[in-house]
Scaffold this active site. Structure first.
Site, PDB file in Angstrom:
ATOM      1  N   GLU A 273       0.832  -1.206   0.000  1.00 25.91           N
ATOM      2  CA  GLU A 273       0.000   0.000   0.000  1.00 25.91           C
ATOM      3  C   GLU A 273       0.873   1.265   0.000  1.00 25.91           C
ATOM      4  O   GLU A 273       1.722   1.460   0.859  1.00 25.91           O
ATOM      5  CB  GLU A 273      -0.917   0.002   1.224  1.00 25.91           C
ATOM      6  CG  GLU A 273      -1.658   1.304   1.481  1.00 25.91           C
ATOM      7  CD  GLU A 273      -2.701   1.635   0.441  1.00 25.91           C
ATOM      8  OE1 GLU A 273      -2.663   2.765  -0.086  1.00 25.91           O
ATOM      9  OE2 GLU A 273      -3.545   0.759   0.162  1.00 25.91           O
ATOM     10  N   SER A 313      -6.024   2.525  -5.202  1.00 28.39           N
ATOM     11  CA  SER A 313      -5.724   1.104  -5.012  1.00 28.39           C
ATOM     12  C   SER A 313      -6.417   0.214  -6.032  1.00 28.39           C
ATOM     13  O   SER A 313      -5.800  -0.699  -6.587  1.00 28.39           O
ATOM     14  CB  SER A 313      -6.119   0.676  -3.596  1.00 28.39           C
ATOM     15  OG  SER A 313      -5.388   1.382  -2.630  1.00 28.39           O
ATOM     16  N   HIS A 428      -1.683   2.597   4.947  1.00 23.72           N
ATOM     17  CA  HIS A 428      -2.812   3.409   4.508  1.00 23.72           C
ATOM     18  C   HIS A 428      -3.227   4.327   5.658  1.00 23.72           C
ATOM     19  O   HIS A 428      -3.024   4.010   6.818  1.00 23.72           O
ATOM     20  CB  HIS A 428      -3.980   2.503   4.105  1.00 23.72           C
ATOM     21  CG  HIS A 428      -5.068   3.193   3.345  1.00 23.72           C
ATOM     22  ND1 HIS A 428      -5.908   4.132   3.912  1.00 23.72           N
ATOM     23  CD2 HIS A 428      -5.462   3.089   2.050  1.00 23.72           C
ATOM     24  CE1 HIS A 428      -6.768   4.567   3.010  1.00 23.72           C
ATOM     25  NE2 HIS A 428      -6.510   3.954   1.873  1.00 23.72           N
ATOM     26  N   HIS A 483      -0.004   1.952  -5.711  1.00 26.17           N
ATOM     27  CA  HIS A 483       0.137   3.290  -6.300  1.00 26.17           C
ATOM     28  C   HIS A 483       1.196   4.024  -5.495  1.00 26.17           C
ATOM     29  O   HIS A 483       1.673   3.532  -4.462  1.00 26.17           O
ATOM     30  CB  HIS A 483      -1.188   4.061  -6.271  1.00 26.17           C
ATOM     31  CG  HIS A 483      -1.848   4.130  -4.934  1.00 26.17           C
ATOM     32  ND1 HIS A 483      -1.362   4.914  -3.904  1.00 26.17           N
ATOM     33  CD2 HIS A 483      -2.945   3.487  -4.430  1.00 26.17           C
ATOM     34  CE1 HIS A 483      -2.142   4.770  -2.835  1.00 26.17           C
ATOM     35  NE2 HIS A 483      -3.103   3.902  -3.122  1.00 26.17           N
TER      36      HIS A 483
END
Length: 610
Positions: A273, A313, A428, A483
């Site tokens: 993430e 995501s 995240h 990403h």
């Protein structure tokens, strides 16, 4: 009747002033405002005024109609009804104003229908903004409601108290003309094209243009137009020309040098993430954030010019597992009827006799991930409910190290060959991690970097344990990101937000550890991996083999209504609304822009055809 005309006019002016003040608030809130000189800031207000007037026109229509068609009502009833209408409008306008502040700060674009796609998973949606100053934003919202109500109620009371009896057959037609006159500010003037976002663009500085856009107008337009997937808005070329332009990117498949010792290794893909290159020192990022990953880069194939296909995501997972590029104004994963037509790595490995599984510590219902995973035909999907609540963080689900331990346990009982994909979540927002703080600071950037340190530590521990397992000697492990991330802020060059790492390592890797500087995208993983395993990659039409030296170095990525292109010694970011470059590096040619436009047109048409 004069007082009725004046109320319509002053009400319209009141909303215009209110929207102007909201723009002041926006500029104060956004750190990019520091980039703007006084003349540019003045341009933001001067050009944004047209959209403010348009929005104020929409907000005035209903009250103006009420005033026009009810000259016979008692002033008290008119006043009460106007107050109710205005309060409802204030709730809507203030909600968008406050939400837009944080949406733009976090994602770099104004509030549109995008966040609405995630409301099916409210807890995960809330977690996405958990790092935001919720209490401050709620306080601001309440304050706006109170101040706005006081202002408009005083305005309404002052003019309604001056209403005198009028003949409706005279007053109503005349007042309706005032309502019709609102069409002029609503459409932005007498010009041929009605109001649109590009109308207020005026500067080569992208943020200045975004700041000139009225968030309420943008949100309304997005709600009206955002879900229409009938025609291609990016049809830039004559029929067939875009496809010809892309031919240089997709050369016939050539022979390649195998980098693995067997054609049937176990494969583990770790999707980290927000794993931005800006957190890796070897890629020009911060030092000391990912020390475990830094060590591992010397053990395998380190792709140092790898780029995310999109900025969220669900777009990254689609690019990695289906080789399908992100779209600037749509997300195919949120449309299961289209997503189910994509090829997937899960299907390919299943056909090849692999045991397949997907691990995610959160809820797979978020953003329709679950339906896409079933389309992948994973034998086993492990998610939040498969872990104890005591192992969850407060928002998303199981911590990374917990899931890594579960993977190690499961693989000890899994028949080879196996294909495992793990989508991490601890890095995240809100960046909650179960370790002693290493990167000190309570600001958002420090919290993000601290979560990256934890994610790196968890990865390092997993690799250390995996090397002790009997399956390691025949395993290819791939580490990359879903990403990039806007944090940490190193430069104003947004292309760095899409630069991500990719590393191949494992016992099945026979190639000498080295850096591979071939420019590529997440979409290229599918073809690169499948060709190493001598599996069919022909269905992944957008994917290219990064280990084929004959491929033209190239990466495409999409952001909100725009795209970026990375090529040797140059890159660009292009805004679709203004039809102009908003950032570039090196010497960019017209042909580079046309290549990006061709890619955008063809990939969006493919999206429509699904």
């Amino acid at each position: 009747m004069k007082s009725r005309f004046l109320l319509i006019l002053v009400y319209f002016i009141g909303w215009t002033v209110w929207l102007l003040l909201s723009r002041v608030l926006f500029l104060i809130y956004q750190p990019q405002t520091q980039q703007l000189d006084p003349s540019t800031i003045l341009g933001v207000f001067a050009n944004g005024l047209r959209m403010d007037l348009s929005t104020a026109g929409y907000l005035t229509i209903l009250p103006a109609l009420l005033i026009a068609i009810s000259p016979g009502l008692f002033p008290k009833k008119i006043s009460t009804t106007l107050r109710v209408i205005t309060f409802v409008e204030l709730i809507i306008v203030s909600s968008v104003t406050v939400a837009d502040l944080e949406v733009f700060r976090a994602w770099g674009f104004h509030l549109d229908v995008t966040p609405l796609h995630f409301l099916k998973s409210p807890r995960e949606a809330a977690a996405s903004v958990a790092a935001s100053p919720i209490l401050s934003l709620v306080t601001l919202f309440i304050g706006m409601l109170l101040v706005g109500s006081y202002f408009f109620n005083r305005l309404i009371q002052q003019f309604v108290s001056q209403f005198e009896p009028v003949r409706w057959w005279i007053a109503t037609p005349a007042l309706l003309l005032a309502v019709v006159a609102l069409i002029l500010p609503i459409r932005g003037g007498f010009q041929l094209a009605p109001m649109n976002v590009s109308t207020v663009y005026f500067s080569p500085i992208a943020f200045a243009n975004y700041a000139a856009v009225t968030p309420q107008w943008n949100f309304m337009q997005s709600c009206l137009e955002g879900n229409k997937y009938g025609t291609n808005p990016f049809a830039f070329f004559e029929k067939g020309q875009a496809s010809k332009t892309l031919k240089s990117l997709y050369q016939p498949v050539a022979a390649h040098q195998p980098v693995i010792s067997t054609i049937r290794p176990n494969v583990i893909v770790i999707v980290w993430e927000s794993f931005t290159a800006k957190s890796v020192a070897a890629l020009g990022g911060r030092t000391g954030i990912t020390p475990q990953f830094e060590k591992l880069t010397h053990e395998g194939l380190f792709f140092n010019q790898f780029y995310a296909s999109g900025d969220r995501s669900e777009k990254g997972l689609i690019a990695l597992l289906s080789g399908f590029p992100a779209q600037a104004t749509a997300s195919i994963m949120t449309l299961p009827a289209k997503a189910e037509k994509l090829p997937t790595l899960g299907q390919q490995f299943k056909k090849a006799g692999y045991q397949t599984s997907f691990y995610y510590g959160g809820e797979t219902e978020f953003a329709n991930i679950k339906s896409y995973l079933f389309h992948n035909q994973f034998d086993r999907i492990v998610s939040k409910t498969d872990f104890r609540p005591s192992d969850w963080n407060s928002k998303w689900g199981a911590h990374d190290h917990i899931v890594y331990n579960r993977i190690l346990s499961d693989l000890s009982k899994t028949k080879a060959p196996f294909f495992v994909s793990f989508f991490t979540l601890s890095s995240h927002e809100p960046f909650e991690v179960p370790m002693k703080t290493v990167i000190t600071g309570s600001d958002e950037e420090s919290l993000f970097l601290n979560s990256m340190y934890y994610a790196d530590q968890s990865l390092g521990n997993f690799i250390a344990q995996a090397k002790k397992q009997p399956w390691w000697s025949n395993t290819l492990l791939i580490i990359t990101a879903d990403h990039g991330h806007r944090l940490p802020v190193l430069t104003s060059d947004r292309v760095r937000d899409f630069h991500i790492p990719m590393l191949w390592l494992g016992g099945a890797l026979k190639a000498t550890p080295r850096v591979i500087d071939q420019i590529g995208s997440q979409t290229d993983l599918a073809s690169t991996l499948l060709r190493q395993l001598n599996l069919d990659a022909s269905d992944f039409k957008w994917s290219r083999d990064l280990l084929n030296s004959q491929n033209r170095p190239f990466a495409y990525f999409a952001f909100n209504n725009g795209f970026g292109i990375v090529q040797p010694n140059r890159h660009l970011l292009f805004d679709n609304t203004s039809r102009q470059l908003i950032s570039s590096g090196g010497t960019v040619h017209k042909e580079d822009i046309e290549l990006g436009e061709a890619y955008e047109e063809e990939s969006y048409q493919d999206f429509l055809n699904k």
